[in-house]
Design a protein around this motif. Structure first.
Motif, PDB file in Angstrom:
ATOM      1  N   ASN A 113       0.850  -1.357  -0.012  1.00  0.00           N
ATOM      2  CA  ASN A 113       0.148  -0.113  -0.148  1.00  0.00           C
ATOM      3  C   ASN A 113       0.827   1.098  -0.086  1.00  0.00           C
ATOM      4  O   ASN A 113       1.632   1.374   0.842  1.00  0.00           O
ATOM      5  N   MET A 114       0.653   2.195  -0.805  1.00  0.00           N
ATOM      6  CA  MET A 114       1.609   3.412  -1.075  1.00  0.00           C
ATOM      7  C   MET A 114       0.626   4.847  -0.589  1.00  0.00           C
ATOM      8  O   MET A 114       1.499   5.638  -0.406  1.00  0.00           O
ATOM      9  N   ILE A 115      -0.631   4.785  -0.586  1.00  0.00           N
ATOM     10  CA  ILE A 115      -1.327   5.965  -0.175  1.00  0.00           C
ATOM     11  C   ILE A 115      -2.027   5.698   1.383  1.00  0.00           C
ATOM     12  O   ILE A 115      -2.859   4.663   1.413  1.00  0.00           O
ATOM     13  N   HIS A 116      -2.064   6.334   2.372  1.00  0.00           N
ATOM     14  CA  HIS A 116      -2.349   6.123   3.804  1.00  0.00           C
ATOM     15  C   HIS A 116      -3.538   7.159   4.119  1.00  0.00           C
ATOM     16  O   HIS A 116      -3.401   7.159   5.240  1.00  0.00           O
ATOM     17  N   ALA A 117      -4.094   7.697   3.206  1.00  0.00           N
ATOM     18  CA  ALA A 117      -4.933   8.940   3.596  1.00  0.00           C
ATOM     19  C   ALA A 117      -6.059   9.014   2.520  1.00  0.00           C
ATOM     20  O   ALA A 117      -5.974   8.751   1.481  1.00  0.00           O
ATOM     21  N   VAL A 118      -7.351   9.195   2.964  1.00  0.00           N
ATOM     22  CA  VAL A 118      -8.404   9.550   2.081  1.00  0.00           C
ATOM     23  C   VAL A 118      -9.016  11.105   2.413  1.00  0.00           C
ATOM     24  O   VAL A 118      -8.642  11.452   3.756  1.00  0.00           O
ATOM     25  N   SER A 119      -9.865  11.816   1.696  1.00  0.00           N
ATOM     26  CA  SER A 119     -10.512  13.083   1.978  1.00  0.00           C
ATOM     27  C   SER A 119     -11.964  12.839   2.077  1.00  0.00           C
ATOM     28  O   SER A 119     -12.323  11.972   1.140  1.00  0.00           O
ATOM     29  N   ILE A 120     -12.732  13.352   2.764  1.00  0.00           N
ATOM     30  CA  ILE A 120     -13.956  13.449   2.950  1.00  0.00           C
ATOM     31  C   ILE A 120     -14.442  14.760   2.247  1.00  0.00           C
ATOM     32  O   ILE A 120     -14.080  15.942   2.469  1.00  0.00           O
ATOM     33  N   GLY A 121     -15.141  14.547   0.975  1.00  0.00           N
ATOM     34  CA  GLY A 121     -15.508  15.831   0.425  1.00  0.00           C
ATOM     35  C   GLY A 121     -17.176  15.859   0.262  1.00  0.00           C
ATOM     36  O   GLY A 121     -17.749  14.943   0.534  1.00  0.00           O
ATOM     37  N   GLN A 122     -17.673  16.869  -0.001  1.00  0.00           N
ATOM     38  CA  GLN A 122     -18.982  17.279  -0.271  1.00  0.00           C
ATOM     39  C   GLN A 122     -19.298  17.832  -1.668  1.00  0.00           C
ATOM     40  O   GLN A 122     -18.762  18.899  -1.939  1.00  0.00           O
ATOM     41  N   ASN A 123     -20.281  17.496  -2.433  1.00  0.00           N
ATOM     42  CA  ASN A 123     -20.352  18.213  -3.511  1.00  0.00           C
ATOM     43  C   ASN A 123     -21.385  19.402  -3.277  1.00  0.00           C
ATOM     44  O   ASN A 123     -22.641  19.121  -2.962  1.00  0.00           O
ATOM     45  N   GLN A 124     -20.844  20.429  -3.507  1.00  0.00           N
ATOM     46  CA  GLN A 124     -21.668  21.572  -3.397  1.00  0.00           C
ATOM     47  C   GLN A 124     -21.976  22.121  -4.638  1.00  0.00           C
ATOM     48  O   GLN A 124     -21.014  22.815  -5.251  1.00  0.00           O
ATOM     49  N   ASP A 125     -23.044  22.282  -4.993  1.00  0.00           N
ATOM     50  CA  ASP A 125     -23.462  22.839  -6.455  1.00  0.00           C
ATOM     51  C   ASP A 125     -22.667  22.217  -7.534  1.00  0.00           C
ATOM     52  O   ASP A 125     -22.251  23.007  -8.315  1.00  0.00           O
ATOM     53  N   GLY A 126     -22.266  21.023  -7.583  1.00  0.00           N
ATOM     54  CA  GLY A 126     -21.367  20.471  -8.618  1.00  0.00           C
ATOM     55  C   GLY A 126     -19.981  20.395  -8.541  1.00  0.00           C
ATOM     56  O   GLY A 126     -19.241  20.082  -9.121  1.00  0.00           O
ATOM     57  N   LYS A 127     -19.494  21.085  -7.387  1.00  0.00           N
ATOM     58  CA  LYS A 127     -17.931  21.163  -7.076  1.00  0.00           C
ATOM     59  C   LYS A 127     -17.687  20.356  -5.814  1.00  0.00           C
ATOM     60  O   LYS A 127     -18.575  20.562  -4.860  1.00  0.00           O
ATOM     61  N   LEU A 128     -16.725  19.614  -5.884  1.00  0.00           N
ATOM     62  CA  LEU A 128     -16.349  18.904  -4.746  1.00  0.00           C
ATOM     63  C   LEU A 128     -15.464  19.645  -3.880  1.00  0.00           C
ATOM     64  O   LEU A 128     -14.567  20.408  -4.173  1.00  0.00           O
ATOM     65  N   ARG A 129     -15.885  19.982  -2.531  1.00  0.00           N
ATOM     66  CA  ARG A 129     -15.251  20.787  -1.628  1.00  0.00           C
ATOM     67  C   ARG A 129     -14.696  19.768  -0.189  1.00  0.00           C
ATOM     68  O   ARG A 129     -15.464  18.991   0.103  1.00  0.00           O
ATOM     69  N   LEU A 130     -13.678  20.117  -0.020  1.00  0.00           N
ATOM     70  CA  LEU A 130     -12.857  19.259   1.236  1.00  0.00           C
ATOM     71  C   LEU A 130     -13.803  19.605   2.685  1.00  0.00           C
ATOM     72  O   LEU A 130     -13.916  20.505   2.756  1.00  0.00           O
ATOM     73  N   VAL A 131     -14.145  18.446   3.295  1.00  0.00           N
ATOM     74  CA  VAL A 131     -14.594  18.566   4.481  1.00  0.00           C
ATOM     75  C   VAL A 131     -13.908  18.056   5.829  1.00  0.00           C
ATOM     76  O   VAL A 131     -13.481  18.989   6.599  1.00  0.00           O
ATOM     77  N   LYS A 132     -13.037  17.154   5.438  1.00  0.00           N
ATOM     78  CA  LYS A 132     -11.997  16.748   6.494  1.00  0.00           C
ATOM     79  C   LYS A 132     -11.113  15.479   5.805  1.00  0.00           C
ATOM     80  O   LYS A 132     -11.240  14.989   4.690  1.00  0.00           O
ATOM     81  N   LYS A 133      -9.763  15.352   6.278  1.00  0.00           N
ATOM     82  CA  LYS A 133      -8.864  14.711   5.769  1.00  0.00           C
ATOM     83  C   LYS A 133      -8.854  13.390   6.922  1.00  0.00           C
ATOM     84  O   LYS A 133      -9.042  13.673   7.973  1.00  0.00           O
ATOM     85  N   VAL A 134      -8.910  11.915   6.255  1.00  0.00           N
ATOM     86  CA  VAL A 134      -9.023  11.036   7.051  1.00  0.00           C
ATOM     87  C   VAL A 134      -7.335  10.065   6.952  1.00  0.00           C
ATOM     88  O   VAL A 134      -7.045   9.664   5.701  1.00  0.00           O
ATOM     89  N   THR A 135      -6.858   9.788   7.979  1.00  0.00           N
ATOM     90  CA  THR A 135      -5.524   9.303   7.675  1.00  0.00           C
ATOM     91  C   THR A 135      -5.719   7.595   8.376  1.00  0.00           C
ATOM     92  O   THR A 135      -6.204   7.600   9.288  1.00  0.00           O
ATOM     93  N   GLY A 136      -5.237   6.741   7.615  1.00  0.00           N
ATOM     94  CA  GLY A 136      -5.357   5.505   7.955  1.00  0.00           C
ATOM     95  C   GLY A 136      -4.331   4.738   8.846  1.00  0.00           C
ATOM     96  O   GLY A 136      -3.068   5.406   8.709  1.00  0.00           O
TER      97      GLY A 136
END
Lengths: 305, 385
Positions: B362-385
């Protein structure tokens, strides 16, 4: 799970809507089978291709061969244009895929229809790319809500148009000379020719009619499905099963089979498991074949013998 | 040597003959290309994902081959592509064909179900396998030279579950997932994460491959009256259709999805029906590094549309650049040496972030939670595994 009448009504409408689409495509299968004695494996592409043509002219912007075009013509005009184009398509299909091979038995024709199917799917990918495309709905709202009941107007449109088409088909076959000639050709081409029916012309008309049934199915279902090059194949598979359940060659069988598969898979998904929706449909198919190999409404071909 | 007509003809004739008979030294032949294999799903219902992979790889190769030193020593990349289509059998056949093409590394399809089908073949070849398939199981199949360039479903599912329970205060969580390896694996991870916090899903619905009518699944979920619906689906087209049908059947609970919900195509196709939904994604435009900014610009300039960075074009772009950097550093394309180098990767910067290999590849150890705001994805928070 408790019995919920509202959910059941929603399931029934959705099942009938998808069943109607299967029925229309199954009718296309059956009409061509009756006319020329082969299964047209490009029937699904009769659904897919006109849907792509329609979105090309309907959308404000769409990429065709990688170039964005901005035609956006009025909806009624586009629907008429697509229907006219598909008349030409049906004639061309008959001329290229069937006519040259008509005296060489059923196998070359079947292979030819498979070839056309593959060609059209690849052509669609080449022309319109891999992105699913949304066909705009005719309705301003996605849902009609009456209390807790939420019904998609598109579902009601599909059911309504199918009912009209079935009534038209009944009228055509039972009340018009053309319909009688089509039925005569389906029952026995040689005898039909002997009594003066221009069989070649009737076969061409049958291909056109099947192409139009596919076109109408595509235009009706595309706002729910999105337009993709696979959309026709998925419908055709179920429609083929529907025509076998109904009795391959039987027109009422295709209609009842289509509606039955649509309703059973929707209710099966809800009450048994959505994971086994396809399995449920095909278990029914196998069951019908075991218990009544000629299908629910018999097989017209058997009557020829 | 005097270059008269006789000498000129003799010299050029020898050179031409040398070239024709395969003696490149006589005419100063171009350095040998480095052949990389790729097995995207170019046809079938996942052709969209395959097309995105194809575009990402082509862009990376074009950029690398435009450098003066190319990969290293003037050697360019050459991509050998085989279509994995839409089923496992075809994917395995395509892989076998590629293995006979003298390739030194292979970029696998993004579909976990295909990767798992390929695993028995992968185990028997010392080739670095680069994948974007996120099912946890992919890196636990005993293929020790498989490298995953995206966050695994373990991280994604944990991020989605925790967001639903902690941030959205959901007590009644429903799951809707595809029945393939990706969807099933993701749903299992969600159930595991719910169990850790003492919850059971109130509904856990799956749909079969190629389904287009989701009325039954949506109504069952609606009947369970959830506070949040977690969707684990790979196909962007399925995701968009489900969102449309969910809205038309008045499913109002917040929807939190796997990366396909943040996929550019899914968002465009679903339109307003995707507004307000959340997703766990590899990448969010606007919160990116210089590498990502360059990628986005170059991609748009080449293809005139935005890339689907996480699920499609970004990870393959990273895979090709990571291989190029590795070959350049070791001045060799020896697969065994490359595998050892990739296992030692630490903080390598790519489009999807900082890559560091763990013991499973595994080489990536984080994902982001985003929200679709009027068609654009906005960052809500980062999650690290």
């Amino acid at each position: 799970m408790h019995f919920d009448p509202v959910a059941n009504l929603q399931l029934l409408v959705s099942g009938l809507a998808f069943g109607s689409i299967y029925a229309l495509v199954a009718l296309g299968f059956v009409l061509i089978y009756n006319a020329v004695g082969v299964v047209n494996f490009a029937q699904g592409e009769f659904v897919m291709f006109p849907s792509y043509v329609a979105v090309t002219f309907l959308l404000p912007a769409i990429a065709v061969f990688g170039t964005v075009v901005h035609w956006q013509l009025p909806v009624v005009g586009v629907y008429l244009l697509v229907l006219v184009l598909m008349v030409g398509f049906g004639l061309l299909f008959n001329r290229i895929a069937y006519h040259p091979l008509r005296d060489r038995g059923w196998m070359p024709v079947v292979i030819s229809t498979i070839g056309v199917s593959i060609f059209l799917r690849n052509a669609a990918q080449l022309i319109w790319g891999s992105q699913p495309i949304v066909m705009p709905s005719l309705f301003a709202v996605d849902t009609i809500s009456v209390g807790p009941l939420h019904i998609r107007p598109q579902d009601l449109l599909i059911i309504g148009v199918t009912a009209v088409l079935i009534a038209f088909q009944f009228f055509l076959f039972e009340r018009t000379t053309l319909g009688k000639q089509m039925r005569a050709t389906a029952q026995d081409r040689a005898t039909a020719r002997l009594v003066g029916v221009r069989v070649g012309r009737i076969v061409a008309i049958t291909f056109v009619y099947s192409a139009l049934l596919g076109t109408i199915s595509g235009l009706l279902v595309a706002p729910l499905f999105t337009v993709t090059k696979e959309m026709g194949a998925l419908i055709a598979l179920k429609a083929f099963a529907a025509s076998i359940v109904g009795g391959f060659g039987s027109i009422p069988g295709a209609i009842v089979g289509g509606l039955a598969i649509g309703v059973i898979e929707t209710f099966g998904g809800f009450y048994i498991s959505s994971a086994y929706v396809d399995a449920i449909a095909f278990v029914i198919l196998i069951g019908v074949l075991l218990l009544r190999p000629q299908g629910l409404f018999g097989e017209r071909v058997a009557e020829k013998a | 040597m005097r270059l008269d007509r006789k000498n000129f003809l003799a010299t050029t004739g020898a050179a031409a003959a040398g070239a024709a008979f395969g003696f490149p030294a006589i005419v100063g032949a171009a350095p040998e290309p480095i052949r990389i294999g790729s097995v995207p799903c170019l046809t079938g219902s996942n052709a969209l994902l395959g097309q995105q992979e194809h575009e990402g790889i082509a862009l990376a190769v074009e950029e690398i081959n435009a450098r003066s030193d190319k990969v290293y020593g003037g050697r360019p990349f050459e991509i050998v592509e085989e279509d994995a289509t839409n089923d496992n059998q075809s994917a395995v056949s395509a892989l076998n064909k590629l293995l006979g093409e003298n390739v030194v590394a292979i970029v696998c399809p993004v579909l976990s179900t295909q990767i798992q089908a390929m695993a028995p073949v992968m185990k028997t070849h010392d080739v670095p396998w680069m994948t974007g398939g996120t099912a946890v199981k992919n890196t636990q199949l005993g293929v020790t030279n498989l490298f995953r360039l995206r966050g695994s479903d373990g991280i994604t599912a944990a991020g989605m579950t925790n967001f639903a329970v902690q941030d959205k205060k959901a007590k009644r969580v429903a799951i809707l997932h595809a029945s393939d390896a990706f969807g099933t694996g993701g749903a299992e991870q969600i159930v595991l994460n719910l169990k850790k916090i003492g919850l059971e899903p109130v509904a856990n619905e799956q749909y079969p491959k190629d389904a287009k009518d989701f009325t039954a699944e949506i109504l069952k979920i609606k009947q369970a009256n959830p506070d949040a619906v977690l969707m684990y689906i790979q196909n962007p087209s399925d995701t968009a259709i489900i969102l449309k049908q969910a809205r038309s059947l008045a499913l109002t609970a917040p929807i939190i999805g796997s990366p396909s919900l943040g996929n550019q195509t899914a968002m465009e196709v679903a339109g307003k029906d995707a507004y307000g939904t959340y997703c766990a994604v590899d990448f969010i435009v606007g919160f990116n590094s210089n590498v990502a900014t360059h990628f986005l610009t170059a991609f748009y300039n080449k293809y005139h549309h935005l890339p689907d960075v996480g699920t499609g074009s970004g990870w393959v772009y990273d895979a090709v650049f990571m291989l190029a950097d590795t070959y350049k550093k070791q001045k060799s394309t020896d697969p065994k040496q490359t595998i050892a180098s990739l296992k030692g990767i630490k903080n390598w910067n790519g489009v999807l972030g900082a890559f560091s290999a763990d013991a499973e590849g595994n080489m990536i150890h984080a994902v982001s939670i985003g929200q679709n705001q009027d068609g654009k994805l906005r960052l809500v928070k980062k999650v690290t595994g």
